[in-house]
Scaffold this motif. Structure first.
Motif, PDB file in Angstrom:
ATOM      1  N   MET A   1       0.879  -1.380  -0.034  1.00 53.62           N
ATOM      2  CA  MET A   1       0.041   0.124  -0.153  1.00 53.62           C
ATOM      3  C   MET A   1       0.980   1.402  -0.122  1.00 53.62           C
ATOM      4  O   MET A   1       2.038   1.274   0.931  1.00 53.62           O
ATOM      5  N   ASP A   2       0.526   1.948  -0.877  1.00 50.34           N
ATOM      6  CA  ASP A   2       1.632   3.376  -0.914  1.00 50.34           C
ATOM      7  C   ASP A   2       1.297   4.270   0.269  1.00 50.34           C
ATOM      8  O   ASP A   2       0.109   4.254   0.826  1.00 50.34           O
ATOM      9  N   LYS A   3       1.998   5.267   0.292  1.00 45.77           N
ATOM     10  CA  LYS A   3       1.779   6.260   1.346  1.00 45.77           C
ATOM     11  C   LYS A   3       0.306   6.984   1.139  1.00 45.77           C
ATOM     12  O   LYS A   3       0.012   7.177   2.133  1.00 45.77           O
ATOM     13  N   GLN A   4       0.245   7.460  -0.076  1.00 41.51           N
ATOM     14  CA  GLN A   4      -0.995   8.199  -0.265  1.00 41.51           C
ATOM     15  C   GLN A   4      -2.274   7.406   0.281  1.00 41.51           C
ATOM     16  O   GLN A   4      -2.869   7.805   1.198  1.00 41.51           O
ATOM     17  N   ASN A   5      -2.139   5.805  -0.042  1.00 39.35           N
ATOM     18  CA  ASN A   5      -3.477   5.140   0.296  1.00 39.35           C
ATOM     19  C   ASN A   5      -3.603   5.121   1.950  1.00 39.35           C
ATOM     20  O   ASN A   5      -4.463   5.069   2.403  1.00 39.35           O
ATOM     21  N   ASP A   6      -2.037   4.981   2.260  1.00 45.58           N
ATOM     22  CA  ASP A   6      -2.235   4.775   3.850  1.00 45.58           C
ATOM     23  C   ASP A   6      -2.635   6.018   4.598  1.00 45.58           C
ATOM     24  O   ASP A   6      -3.312   5.872   5.632  1.00 45.58           O
ATOM     25  N   LYS A  12      -9.239   7.808   7.232  1.00 44.73           N
ATOM     26  CA  LYS A  12     -10.835   7.180   7.394  1.00 44.73           C
ATOM     27  C   LYS A  12     -10.735   6.853   8.810  1.00 44.73           C
ATOM     28  O   LYS A  12     -12.059   7.028   9.339  1.00 44.73           O
ATOM     29  N   ILE A  13      -9.807   6.491   9.477  1.00 38.80           N
ATOM     30  CA  ILE A  13      -9.828   5.740  10.866  1.00 38.80           C
ATOM     31  C   ILE A  13     -10.058   7.035  11.867  1.00 38.80           C
ATOM     32  O   ILE A  13     -10.678   6.738  12.699  1.00 38.80           O
ATOM     33  N   VAL A  14      -9.662   8.265  11.823  1.00 41.73           N
ATOM     34  CA  VAL A  14      -9.558   9.311  12.736  1.00 41.73           C
ATOM     35  C   VAL A  14     -11.197   9.757  12.310  1.00 41.73           C
ATOM     36  O   VAL A  14     -11.858  10.149  13.386  1.00 41.73           O
ATOM     37  N   SER A  15     -11.726   9.584  11.174  1.00 36.82           N
ATOM     38  CA  SER A  15     -13.137  10.314  10.918  1.00 36.82           C
ATOM     39  C   SER A  15     -14.119   9.224  11.458  1.00 36.82           C
ATOM     40  O   SER A  15     -14.889   9.463  12.305  1.00 36.82           O
ATOM     41  N   ASP A 426      -5.353  -1.515  13.310  1.00 38.89           N
ATOM     42  CA  ASP A 426      -5.295  -2.735  12.771  1.00 38.89           C
ATOM     43  C   ASP A 426      -6.781  -3.509  12.543  1.00 38.89           C
ATOM     44  O   ASP A 426      -7.098  -4.185  11.751  1.00 38.89           O
ATOM     45  N   ALA A 427      -7.688  -3.063  13.447  1.00 36.99           N
ATOM     46  CA  ALA A 427      -9.054  -3.752  13.492  1.00 36.99           C
ATOM     47  C   ALA A 427      -9.622  -3.046  12.110  1.00 36.99           C
ATOM     48  O   ALA A 427     -10.666  -3.598  11.793  1.00 36.99           O
ATOM     49  N   TYR A 428      -9.332  -2.134  11.591  1.00 32.43           N
ATOM     50  CA  TYR A 428     -10.029  -1.138  10.448  1.00 32.43           C
ATOM     51  C   TYR A 428      -9.963  -1.992   9.131  1.00 32.43           C
ATOM     52  O   TYR A 428      -8.941  -2.253   8.627  1.00 32.43           O
ATOM     53  N   HIS A 429     -11.159  -2.521   8.525  1.00 31.61           N
ATOM     54  CA  HIS A 429     -11.128  -2.950   7.274  1.00 31.61           C
ATOM     55  C   HIS A 429     -12.189  -2.568   6.455  1.00 31.61           C
ATOM     56  O   HIS A 429     -13.483  -2.119   6.999  1.00 31.61           O
ATOM     57  N   GLU A 430     -12.155  -2.663   5.478  1.00 29.87           N
ATOM     58  CA  GLU A 430     -13.221  -2.351   4.530  1.00 29.87           C
ATOM     59  C   GLU A 430     -13.294  -3.516   3.391  1.00 29.87           C
ATOM     60  O   GLU A 430     -12.385  -4.189   3.029  1.00 29.87           O
ATOM     61  N   ASP A 431     -14.555  -4.163   3.491  1.00 25.35           N
ATOM     62  CA  ASP A 431     -14.780  -5.272   2.460  1.00 25.35           C
ATOM     63  C   ASP A 431     -16.398  -5.163   1.895  1.00 25.35           C
ATOM     64  O   ASP A 431     -17.050  -4.236   1.950  1.00 25.35           O
ATOM     65  N   THR A 444     -17.629  -1.093   6.347  1.00 26.67           N
ATOM     66  CA  THR A 444     -16.567  -0.767   6.921  1.00 26.67           C
ATOM     67  C   THR A 444     -16.638  -1.573   8.223  1.00 26.67           C
ATOM     68  O   THR A 444     -17.773  -1.480   8.895  1.00 26.67           O
ATOM     69  N   VAL A 445     -15.673  -2.503   8.576  1.00 32.47           N
ATOM     70  CA  VAL A 445     -15.806  -3.414   9.753  1.00 32.47           C
ATOM     71  C   VAL A 445     -14.500  -3.189  10.653  1.00 32.47           C
ATOM     72  O   VAL A 445     -13.353  -3.083  10.155  1.00 32.47           O
ATOM     73  N   MET A 446     -14.729  -2.991  11.946  1.00 31.82           N
ATOM     74  CA  MET A 446     -13.570  -3.087  12.982  1.00 31.82           C
ATOM     75  C   MET A 446     -13.529  -4.460  13.546  1.00 31.82           C
ATOM     76  O   MET A 446     -14.235  -5.120  14.249  1.00 31.82           O
ATOM     77  N   LYS A 447     -12.431  -5.194  13.052  1.00 26.02           N
ATOM     78  CA  LYS A 447     -12.251  -6.547  13.362  1.00 26.02           C
ATOM     79  C   LYS A 447     -11.479  -6.682  14.503  1.00 26.02           C
ATOM     80  O   LYS A 447     -10.406  -6.997  14.717  1.00 26.02           O
ATOM     81  N   PHE A 448     -11.943  -6.188  15.731  1.00 20.75           N
ATOM     82  CA  PHE A 448     -11.187  -6.296  17.268  1.00 20.75           C
ATOM     83  C   PHE A 448     -11.478  -7.650  17.632  1.00 20.75           C
ATOM     84  O   PHE A 448     -12.285  -8.403  17.493  1.00 20.75           O
ATOM     85  N   HIS A 449     -10.304  -8.049  18.153  1.00 23.17           N
ATOM     86  CA  HIS A 449     -10.351  -9.259  18.952  1.00 23.17           C
ATOM     87  C   HIS A 449     -11.551  -9.245  19.896  1.00 23.17           C
ATOM     88  O   HIS A 449     -11.760  -8.175  20.500  1.00 23.17           O
TER      89      HIS A 449
END
Ligand code: ATP
Length: 548
Positions: A1-6, A12-15, A426-431, A444-449
């Motif tokens: 993943m390049d810097k731009q995307n990261d 997105k995580i902050v928002s 780490d939990a932040y996922h999009e699928d 958007t799903v937060m995959k927390f333990h």
């Protein structure tokens, strides 16, 4: 993943953190306060779960009769809760009063303040004009930033940028000034229009100061907010020994607030001015200390993996000998590849340090310094200790070996906020998931333990009638004493699933028509999206087993 995307991932995580009530800026309605953060309803539960998991795994759930994998022997664990403001002498003997500082530099033109070691720059020349362009950006953003600044400084159009002659790559401003390659007069400040606006660097102690008492005024009333929780443990070492039946080896744990007046707080909660630490001071026999150091380093590393952090984003970094503090025999950092960092960069989550007998001796004898390889009490011009210790005997008599010694200390020191931020990132996922009509819908799903998830289960009656809410409320009441759960009957069930996915709820229980017929509910798994039928009567035991 390049810097731009990261970076956009971080945005997105902050928002999401704000929109869903994980983290808010402190005093936001007054414009916020830089370096201070509040945890909202979901965030407070997440952070509490991080701290509770740590306390349970390290302290309350510790089996002191067993020899744990990698440990030289069984050991005991106990806890403390000390004050934030302590006797000022604590910080004088610990070294924080004299040494806990960063170098800061001000810009007379922009009125901005920077950490000297955060500034980098490079020489740029155009038609006989030459300037050392500096930036406070890090990673991949630094070089483009210097290009933009040089372009502006030389008054060039975009297509003339190639005319700039660059004198090499980015270097630390501090290093080039020390080497005499550039002077501060040559430097164009990161937010300045002309060179020469940066002031000489000044030392800045990171401890917040306060005054004690109504008549506070003279220097004796000066006190400090603790910059770490560890010192409270050292100064209570004897109290714990005398009042509990612990014997070396044993650890004392503490979770609590610490304060550092960081010059440039940044990267969301990563570098805050008020934050929480989870620290252990582990006291052991000097001869066994190297083995205990390795044990704690590996144990703490495994803790993050067990709680679900992606292995490929974690790094265990042993410090090189020139990086070690003057008292440290060995230190390792557990680091995480936060999305706000450039690829290949990692940020510290926790440091595990072998501190020898430095701390206990400092509080006995006075502030120590290393001289000819030995730790000795630092003396002032009058030959007396520069900062006098307590004079109390903090040595330990070992009943087994019949020796007296000052225990050595291994210190795993973790940040509760940085840990929480790593779990959040780490939990932040999009699928994509199929909607009610089977069409793919992005989610958007937060995959927390599950141990860390703020809400473990949501109980959702499919419709608000036909007796479904009643069954759902009964199930909610049966689950609630065992885990954090939510009852939600508002809106279409797909929308309710989406809300729970964003909150990171691992299980949704849906009460539908079939429930009334056969007393089963649908159990939806957040990550696999598998839906299975489970008898209502078995839900509590099933979810408790999953959480165990
Ligand atoms: P850094 O180099 O990132 O400033 P440090 O080496 O000074 O960190 P320590 O003094 O070892 O940090 O503190 C132990 C832990 O406390 C760190 O690993 C981190 O998790 C946490 N911590 C330290 N400073 C901050 C801060 N300003 N904001 C949030 N957490 C912090």
């Amino acid at each position: 993943m390049d810097k731009q995307n990261d970076q956009s991932r971080m945005d997105k995580i902050v928002s999401l953190a704000k929109r869903r009530g994980f983290i808010f800026q402190s005093s936001e309605i007054y414009g916020g306060l830089n370096g201070f953060w509040d945890y909202g309803p979901l965030g407070v539960a997440l952070k509490r779960n991080v701290k509770d998991a740590w306390w349970r795994d390290m302290v309350s759930g510790h089996d002191e009769l067993a020899t744990l994998a990698g440990a030289p022997s069984p050991y005991e664990m106990t806890g403390l809760d000390c004050t934030i403001i302590m006797h000022p002498q604590v910080w004088k003997c610990s070294g924080h009063f004299d040494l806990f500082h960063d170098w800061m530099i001000d810009c007379r033109e922009s009125k901005r303040r920077y950490r000297y070691d955060h500034l980098h720059g490079r020489w740029a020349a155009h038609r006989g004009k030459k300037v050392f362009v500096t930036t406070d950006q890090s990673g991949d953003e630094a070089v483009p930033d210097t290009v933009a600044k040089a372009q502006k400084f030389f008054g060039l159009r975009a297509k003339q940028v190639d005319e700039i002659e660059w004198g090499g790559g980015l270097e630390s401003l501090q290093a080039v000034v020390a080497a005499g390659v550039a002077s501060l007069a040559d430097a164009l400040g990161p937010d300045a229009a002309a060179p020469g606006s940066l002031t000489e660097p000044r030392e800045f102690n990171l401890m917040f100061e306060t005054r004690i008492g109504a008549l506070a005024g003279d220097d004796d009333d000066r006190a400090f907010l603790r910059p770490e929780t560890a010192q409270g443990i050292f100064v209570n070492f004897k109290n714990v020994l005398d009042t509990s039946r612990v014997s070396v080896p044993f650890g004392i744990a503490q979770v609590g607030k610490s304060f550092r007046n960081e010059i440039t707080p940044r990267n969301f909660t990563f570098r805050s001015r008020e934050f929480e630490q989870m620290e252990i001071e582990f006291f052991c026999k000097p001869a066994d200390s190297a083995e205990w150091y390795r044990y704690w380093r590996d144990r703490r590393w495994k803790w993050y993996l067990d709680l679900g952090l992606t292995a490929g984003k974690l790094q265990l970094r042993e410090h090189a000998s020139d990086e070690l503090s003057h008292y440290s025999v060995g230190t390792a950092d557990i680091e995480y590849a936060f999305p706000f960092l450039a690829p290949g960069e990692f940020g510290e989550l926790e440091g595990i340090a072998h501190r020898g007998d430095f701390d206990l001796r400092s509080h006995m004898e006075g502030k120590l310094v290393r001289k000819n390889g030995e730790l000795v009490v630092e003396t002032g011009p009058d030959g007396k200790p520069r900062h006098r210790g307590s004079g109390k005997d903090l040595s330990y008599f070992d009943d087994v070996s019949r020796e007296r010694y000052v225990p050595h200390v291994i210190e795993p020191s973790a940040g509760a906020d940085r840990g929480t931020l790593a779990f959040l990132c780490d939990a932040y996922h999009e699928d994509e998931v199929p909607d009610a009509d089977g069409k793919p819908r992005s989610r958007t799903v937060m995959k927390f333990h599950p141990r860390l998830a703020p809400v473990k289960a949501a109980i959702l009656p499919l419709v608000k009638k036909d007796g479904m809410p009643e069954v759902a409320i009964d199930l909610y009441r049966a689950l609630k004493p065992h885990m954090a759960c939510q009852y939600d009957e508002k809106g279409a069930v797909g929308r309710r699933y989406a809300r729970q996915d964003e909150a990171g709820t691992p299980w949704c229980l849906t009460i539908d028509g079939q429930t009334l017929a056969d007393k089963t509910v649908t159990l939806r798994d957040r990550d696999s999206l598998v839906q299975s039928r489970v008898p209502v009567a078995e839900v509590v035991d099933l979810l408790r087993d999953k959480l165990a």
